[in-house]
Write a protein that holds these residues in place. Structure first.
Motif, PDB file in Angstrom:
ATOM      1  N   THR A 145       0.853  -1.185   0.000  1.00  0.00           N
ATOM      2  CA  THR A 145       0.000   0.000   0.000  1.00  0.00           C
ATOM      3  C   THR A 145       0.888   1.235   0.000  1.00  0.00           C
ATOM      4  OG1 THR A 145      -1.653  -1.175   1.320  1.00  0.00           O
ATOM      5  CG2 THR A 145      -1.847   1.214   1.198  1.00  0.00           C
ATOM      6  N   THR A 146       0.612   2.175  -0.902  1.00  0.00           N
ATOM      7  CA  THR A 146       1.420   3.381  -0.963  1.00  0.00           C
ATOM      8  C   THR A 146       0.582   4.571  -1.406  1.00  0.00           C
ATOM      9  OG1 THR A 146       3.359   4.431  -1.959  1.00  0.00           O
ATOM     10  CG2 THR A 146       2.143   2.876  -3.314  1.00  0.00           C
ATOM     11  N   LYS A 147       0.980   5.752  -0.938  1.00  0.00           N
ATOM     12  CA  LYS A 147       0.318   6.979  -1.401  1.00  0.00           C
ATOM     13  C   LYS A 147       1.167   7.698  -2.444  1.00  0.00           C
ATOM     14  CE  LYS A 147       0.173  10.523   1.323  1.00  0.00           C
ATOM     15  NZ  LYS A 147      -0.067  11.399   2.494  1.00  0.00           N
ATOM     16  N   GLY A 148       2.407   7.218  -2.645  1.00  0.00           N
ATOM     17  CA  GLY A 148       3.286   7.843  -3.625  1.00  0.00           C
ATOM     18  C   GLY A 148       3.414   6.993  -4.870  1.00  0.00           C
ATOM     19  N   ASP A 149       4.374   7.315  -5.697  1.00  0.00           N
ATOM     20  CA  ASP A 149       4.598   6.549  -6.924  1.00  0.00           C
ATOM     21  C   ASP A 149       5.145   5.167  -6.588  1.00  0.00           C
ATOM     22  OD1 ASP A 149       3.818   8.730  -8.409  1.00  0.00           O
ATOM     23  OD2 ASP A 149       5.865   9.499  -8.617  1.00  0.00           O
ATOM     24  N   ALA A 326      10.632   6.323   1.713  1.00  0.00           N
ATOM     25  CA  ALA A 326      10.568   5.582   0.455  1.00  0.00           C
ATOM     26  C   ALA A 326      10.988   4.134   0.666  1.00  0.00           C
ATOM     27  CB  ALA A 326      11.480   6.234  -0.578  1.00  0.00           C
ATOM     28  N   LEU A 327      10.294   3.244   0.007  1.00  0.00           N
ATOM     29  CA  LEU A 327      10.616   1.825   0.047  1.00  0.00           C
ATOM     30  C   LEU A 327      11.363   1.443  -1.225  1.00  0.00           C
ATOM     31  CD1 LEU A 327      10.311  -1.137   1.059  1.00  0.00           C
ATOM     32  CD2 LEU A 327       8.120  -1.177  -0.152  1.00  0.00           C
ATOM     33  N   SER A 328      12.508   0.799  -1.065  1.00  0.00           N
ATOM     34  CA  SER A 328      13.277   0.316  -2.209  1.00  0.00           C
ATOM     35  C   SER A 328      13.657  -1.129  -1.949  1.00  0.00           C
ATOM     36  CB  SER A 328      14.539   1.166  -2.409  1.00  0.00           C
ATOM     37  OG  SER A 328      15.315   0.664  -3.477  1.00  0.00           O
ATOM     38  N   VAL A 329      13.100  -2.029  -2.746  1.00  0.00           N
ATOM     39  CA  VAL A 329      13.384  -3.459  -2.615  1.00  0.00           C
ATOM     40  C   VAL A 329      14.028  -3.920  -3.901  1.00  0.00           C
ATOM     41  CG1 VAL A 329      12.438  -5.743  -2.163  1.00  0.00           C
ATOM     42  CG2 VAL A 329      11.389  -3.743  -1.108  1.00  0.00           C
ATOM     43  N   ASP A 351      10.235   8.044  -5.246  1.00  0.00           N
ATOM     44  CA  ASP A 351       9.671   6.855  -5.865  1.00  0.00           C
ATOM     45  C   ASP A 351       9.796   5.660  -4.925  1.00  0.00           C
ATOM     46  OD1 ASP A 351       9.037   8.170  -8.139  1.00  0.00           O
ATOM     47  OD2 ASP A 351      10.752   7.485  -9.310  1.00  0.00           O
ATOM     48  N   ASN A 352       8.725   4.897  -4.820  1.00  0.00           N
ATOM     49  CA  ASN A 352       8.793   3.588  -4.187  1.00  0.00           C
ATOM     50  C   ASN A 352       9.162   2.594  -5.277  1.00  0.00           C
ATOM     51  OD1 ASN A 352       7.899   3.730  -1.335  1.00  0.00           O
ATOM     52  ND2 ASN A 352       6.143   4.757  -2.284  1.00  0.00           N
ATOM     53  N   LYS A 353      10.247   1.885  -5.085  1.00  0.00           N
ATOM     54  CA  LYS A 353      10.726   0.969  -6.122  1.00  0.00           C
ATOM     55  C   LYS A 353      10.713  -0.457  -5.596  1.00  0.00           C
ATOM     56  CE  LYS A 353      13.804   4.493  -8.051  1.00  0.00           C
ATOM     57  NZ  LYS A 353      15.211   4.861  -8.330  1.00  0.00           N
ATOM     58  N   VAL A 354      10.020  -1.324  -6.270  1.00  0.00           N
ATOM     59  CA  VAL A 354      10.039  -2.743  -5.973  1.00  0.00           C
ATOM     60  C   VAL A 354      10.609  -3.408  -7.210  1.00  0.00           C
ATOM     61  CG1 VAL A 354       8.694  -4.747  -5.300  1.00  0.00           C
ATOM     62  CG2 VAL A 354       8.015  -2.485  -4.510  1.00  0.00           C
ATOM     63  N   ALA A 355      11.882  -3.740  -7.128  1.00  0.00           N
ATOM     64  CA  ALA A 355      12.570  -4.169  -8.350  1.00  0.00           C
ATOM     65  C   ALA A 355      13.465  -5.360  -8.079  1.00  0.00           C
ATOM     66  CB  ALA A 355      13.398  -3.016  -8.906  1.00  0.00           C
ATOM     67  N   GLY A 356      13.905  -5.987  -9.176  1.00  0.00           N
ATOM     68  CA  GLY A 356      14.838  -7.102  -9.051  1.00  0.00           C
ATOM     69  C   GLY A 356      14.127  -8.381  -8.663  1.00  0.00           C
ATOM     70  N   ASN A 357      14.884  -9.341  -8.145  1.00  0.00           N
ATOM     71  CA  ASN A 357      14.362 -10.647  -7.771  1.00  0.00           C
ATOM     72  C   ASN A 357      13.798 -10.571  -6.355  1.00  0.00           C
ATOM     73  OD1 ASN A 357      13.758 -13.336  -7.757  1.00  0.00           O
ATOM     74  ND2 ASN A 357      15.829 -13.998  -7.281  1.00  0.00           N
ATOM     75  N   ALA A 358      12.669  -9.897  -6.178  1.00  0.00           N
ATOM     76  CA  ALA A 358      12.083  -9.651  -4.866  1.00  0.00           C
ATOM     77  C   ALA A 358      10.670 -10.189  -4.822  1.00  0.00           C
ATOM     78  CB  ALA A 358      12.088  -8.158  -4.558  1.00  0.00           C
ATOM     79  N   VAL A 359      10.232 -10.553  -3.608  1.00  0.00           N
ATOM     80  CA  VAL A 359       8.886 -11.082  -3.415  1.00  0.00           C
ATOM     81  C   VAL A 359       8.249 -10.359  -2.232  1.00  0.00           C
ATOM     82  CG1 VAL A 359       7.483 -13.099  -2.845  1.00  0.00           C
ATOM     83  CG2 VAL A 359       9.487 -13.350  -4.332  1.00  0.00           C
ATOM     84  N   VAL A 360       7.058  -9.820  -2.450  1.00  0.00           N
ATOM     85  CA  VAL A 360       6.243  -9.259  -1.370  1.00  0.00           C
ATOM     86  C   VAL A 360       4.899  -9.967  -1.423  1.00  0.00           C
ATOM     87  CG1 VAL A 360       5.218  -7.207  -0.344  1.00  0.00           C
ATOM     88  CG2 VAL A 360       7.381  -7.023  -1.588  1.00  0.00           C
ATOM     89  N   SER A 361       4.526 -10.640  -0.340  1.00  0.00           N
ATOM     90  CA  SER A 361       3.271 -11.385  -0.349  1.00  0.00           C
ATOM     91  C   SER A 361       2.501 -11.125   0.935  1.00  0.00           C
ATOM     92  CB  SER A 361       3.523 -12.889  -0.511  1.00  0.00           C
ATOM     93  OG  SER A 361       4.334 -13.384   0.532  1.00  0.00           O
ATOM     94  N   TYR A 362       1.178 -11.056   0.771  1.00  0.00           N
ATOM     95  CA  TYR A 362       0.314 -10.848   1.931  1.00  0.00           C
ATOM     96  C   TYR A 362       0.144 -12.145   2.694  1.00  0.00           C
ATOM     97  CZ  TYR A 362      -4.002 -10.324   4.593  1.00  0.00           C
ATOM     98  OH  TYR A 362      -4.948 -10.336   5.586  1.00  0.00           O
ATOM     99  N   SER A 363       0.193 -12.056   4.047  1.00  0.00           N
ATOM    100  CA  SER A 363      -0.017 -13.229   4.888  1.00  0.00           C
ATOM    101  C   SER A 363      -0.702 -12.780   6.170  1.00  0.00           C
ATOM    102  CB  SER A 363       1.298 -13.935   5.211  1.00  0.00           C
ATOM    103  OG  SER A 363       1.089 -14.979   6.152  1.00  0.00           O
ATOM    104  N   SER A 364      -1.975 -13.137   6.328  1.00  0.00           N
ATOM    105  CA  SER A 364      -2.685 -12.789   7.556  1.00  0.00           C
ATOM    106  C   SER A 364      -2.085 -13.508   8.750  1.00  0.00           C
ATOM    107  CB  SER A 364      -4.167 -13.137   7.422  1.00  0.00           C
ATOM    108  OG  SER A 364      -4.355 -14.534   7.246  1.00  0.00           O
ATOM    109  N   CYS A 365      -1.556 -14.717   8.542  1.00  0.00           N
ATOM    110  CA  CYS A 365      -0.948 -15.470   9.633  1.00  0.00           C
ATOM    111  C   CYS A 365       0.296 -14.745  10.147  1.00  0.00           C
ATOM    112  CB  CYS A 365      -0.597 -16.880   9.174  1.00  0.00           C
ATOM    113  SG  CYS A 365       0.129 -17.925  10.474  1.00  0.00           S
ATOM    114  N   ALA A 366       1.148 -14.287   9.227  1.00  0.00           N
ATOM    115  CA  ALA A 366       2.360 -13.575   9.634  1.00  0.00           C
ATOM    116  C   ALA A 366       2.008 -12.271  10.338  1.00  0.00           C
ATOM    117  CB  ALA A 366       3.246 -13.307   8.423  1.00  0.00           C
TER     118      ALA A 366
END
Length: 389
Positions: A145-149, A326-329, A351-366
């Motif tokens: 979730t982000t309010k920026g780019d 800013a988030l940079s992954v 800029d929020n950058k989510v790049a490269g060999n990265a994984v972001v996944s939602y988990s209610s358990c976590a």
């Protein structure tokens, strides 16, 4: 002249004396009995007051961090006795505290206070209190979730489907899917990743007005961002780089293994890669006063970053992540992995950058385990405590 004889009155004085002694003795016995009763009433009142004070001390001690074990927060065994502990109130009185898991994040604390050293002169009081967990309530609009780019490139994967961590075997059934990306309507994302389904969810991405709402990033139930920062188990200065987050242990003279929670690089054991389970229930709140860089290792809990977060390499983090900047992954070999949910307010409009060999996944358990594991107990306002006797 006629004479008159006076009657024999011998023993009259003795009878009067004996009667006086009996009356005086009765008064003395009555006064002694009354004073003894007064003493006993006063003593019993003091003993009962001390017993009540001791019981209150024991009940309130259930909230102390050195008594409450946060590993209980994720214990789902209703009816389990979590603690039986004797205590000393410091004024010659003492007692016993018991804590029982009632299930559904509710607990019963029973404190029995004692005062006095003999059975004939002893005060006893028992108090019960209902406890619940005081924890934040995060409103994740998506896996990210982000309010920026936001820019998604490379071999990045962002998944809104509820995915339990593969290392955790006690997670409940998954919830419904969230969007992969939730963003401000004024800043649509740039999705340029190489895989066809690199961003998934229900829907994969969606513009939401709440992504622009400051409360989304600052208000979590009855707790604010500043409240969480004040509750932090670890407060880290800005500009810090962690290259290998890992749990640390110590063993006592009896061979029992403990988790060293004071170690700055110990953020729990989410991958269960170590033989000892001592650090698995440790879900700290980590507050970073500025920028943070993560390049390796694993951690779990609630991560609060006042500045920018740069994650790369083989870093794995399980739980909610709140980034004020800013988030940079970026990817590097095995890539960075976030399991739970990420919110980046991006107050600097970088800029929020989510790049490269990265994984972001939602988990209610976590998310739920991190929230429970870092929560603190509080008395239920609606039921509070009760005097049992």
């Amino acid at each position: 002249m006629r004479s008159h004889r006076v009657g024999d009155r011998r023993g009259f004085a003795l009878l009067v004396a004996l009667a006086a002694l009996v009356i005086i003795g009765g008064l003395i016995v009555g006064a002694f009995f009354a004073s003894t009763q007064e003493f006993r009433i006063g003593r019993n009142t003091v003993l009962q007051s001390r017993a009540m004070t001791s019981a209150e001390y024991g009940l309130n001690s259930a909230l102390r961090s050195d008594v409450w074990d946060q590993s209980w927060n994720n214990n789902t065994s209703a009816g389990a006795i979590l603690l039986t502990k004797d205590f000393d109130a410091g004024d010659g009185s003492g007692g016993t505290l018991r804590i029982v898991n009632l299930g559904n994040e509710n607990y019963l604390a029973v404190s029995e206070g004692f005062s006095g050293s003999t059975a004939s002169a002893q005060g006893r009081k028992r108090l019960g209190g209902f406890l619940k967990l005081r924890k934040p309530k995060f409103k994740f609009l998506g896996a990210v979730t982000t309010k920026g780019d936001i820019k998604v490139t490379g071999s990045t994967e962002i998944h809104g489907e509820d995915t339990p961590p593969t290392e955790w075997l006690d997670c409940p059934p998954p919830d419904s899917a969230l969007p992969g990306l939730a963003y401000s309507p004024s800043t649509p994302p740039q999705i340029q990743c190489s895989a066809k389904n690199c961003v998934t969810g229900n829907p994969p991405s969606v513009p939401l007005a709440d992504a622009d709402n400051p409360d989304t990033y600052n208000l979590f139930g009855d707790l604010k961002y500043a409240d969480l920062a004040a509750m932090a188990d670890k407060t880290i200065p800005g500009g810090k780089t962690f290259t290998n987050l890992a749990p640390t242990f110590k063993t006592d003279s009896l061979g029992k293994v403990y988790c060293v929670r004071t170690d700055t690089s110990n953020w729990g054991d989410p991958t269960h890669a170590y033989p000892s389970p001592a650090c698995r229930p440790y879900f700290p709140i980590i507050h970073v006063k500025g920028n943070l860089k993560l390049t390796g290792g694993a951690g779990q809990g609630i991560l609060l970053v006042d500045g920018d977060l740069n994650a790369s390499g083989g870093i794995n983090f399980y739980g909610p992540v709140i980034v004020k900047g800013a988030l940079s992954v970026t990817g590097n070999g095995s890539g960075a992995r976030f399991v739970g949910g990420v919110m980046a307010e991006n107050v600097y409009l970088d800029d929020n950058k989510v790049a490269g060999n990265a994984v972001v996944s939602y988990s209610s358990c976590a998310v739920n385990k991190a929230l429970n594991g870092s929560a603190t107990p509080m008395f239920d306002r609606s039921r509070g405590w009760i005097e049992m006797y």
